[in-house]
Scaffold this active site. Structure first.
Site, short mmCIF file in Angstrom:
data_model
loop_
_atom_site.label_atom_id
_atom_site.label_comp_id
_atom_site.label_asym_id
_atom_site.label_seq_id
_atom_site.Cartn_x
_atom_site.Cartn_y
_atom_site.Cartn_z
N HIS A 51 0.91 -1.24 -0.02
CA HIS A 51 0.00 -0.21 -0.03
C HIS A 51 0.80 1.36 -0.22
O HIS A 51 2.04 1.24 0.37
CB HIS A 51 -0.99 0.06 1.18
CG HIS A 51 -1.72 -1.10 1.31
ND1 HIS A 51 -3.14 -0.98 2.14
CD2 HIS A 51 -2.25 -2.14 0.51
CE1 HIS A 51 -3.75 -2.10 1.86
NE2 HIS A 51 -3.32 -2.81 0.88
N GLU A 53 1.04 3.64 1.96
CA GLU A 53 1.58 4.13 3.08
C GLU A 53 2.60 3.29 3.79
O GLU A 53 3.59 3.62 4.12
CB GLU A 53 0.30 4.06 4.34
CG GLU A 53 -0.86 5.06 4.02
CD GLU A 53 -2.04 4.35 3.12
OE1 GLU A 53 -3.04 4.90 3.73
OE2 GLU A 53 -1.76 3.51 2.40
N CYS A 81 -6.10 1.81 6.10
CA CYS A 81 -6.83 0.76 6.06
C CYS A 81 -5.96 0.21 7.46
O CYS A 81 -5.12 0.84 7.98
CB CYS A 81 -6.19 -0.31 4.87
SG CYS A 81 -4.57 -0.87 4.70
N CYS A 84 -2.32 -0.42 7.37
CA CYS A 84 -1.32 0.79 7.43
C CYS A 84 -1.64 1.41 8.59
O CYS A 84 -0.65 2.13 9.07
CB CYS A 84 -1.91 1.60 6.19
SG CYS A 84 -1.58 0.98 4.59
#
Length: 173
Positions: A51, A53, A81, A84
């Site tokens: 992801h 992040e 999410c 993260c």
């Protein structure tokens, strides 16, 4: 427009134009300076943990030479999410600024909201196995003389409170 969010948006656009992954970009800032910027690379790397992040945290940690990103802030195009959010906590990132929320992501087919709801309930697919054998490894780690101190930073909020009420921890700008 916030200049750091603009960079995060540019990262997200770069990622979707290259078919690297979803529309998620992130920028990590310390003392007003960009430390790292990244975008979602789940498709490119064939890795569910890539992801935006997470990628930015990896880059910032490498650049600063530490997993402790105290004093840093992260700007991300989407509400973090659960994975993260956990990484943000472990990295000691102090502030999170996000653009789109979980409902916006859900409209695109992303399951962040569903995952958040599932985490607030007791999971039915996690089982404890061979605890005593695993405790021996933990004890071995505990005996190390020069191990990393993961608890040197006192969190302003407990991880449980963070996950059960994220809006108190994350700042929307």
């Amino acid at each position: 427009m916030n200049k750091f969010m603009k960079l995060a948006i540019n990262e997200a656009v770069n990622g979707i134009e290259n078919n690297d992954g979803g529309p998620f970009g992130a920028v990590i800032v310390k003392d007003g300076k960009v430390i790292a910027k990244a975008h979602n690379c789940v498709l490119k790397n064939k890795d569910a943990t890539c992801h935006g992040e997470m990628q930015a945290i990896r880059k910032a940690s490498k650049k600063l030479g530490t997993f402790d990103l105290s004093g840093c802030e992260i700007y991300t195009t989407g509400y973090p999410c659960p994975m993260c959010s956990g990484a943000i906590l472990w990295a000691n990132i102090e502030k999170v600024y996000f653009g789109c929320d979980m409902q916006d992501a859900q409209k695109l087919g992303f399951r962040d909201k569903q995952f958040q709801e599932e985490l607030s309930a007791k999971p039915n697919n996690i089982f404890q196995v061979d605890r005593q054998d695993c405790l021996k490894v933990y004890e071995r780690y505990k005996q190390l003389k020069n191990k990393a101190d993961y608890w040197f930073k006192k969190l302003a909020i407990t991880p449980f409170a963070y996950f059960t009420n994220l809006t108190k921890h994350i700042t929307q700008n």
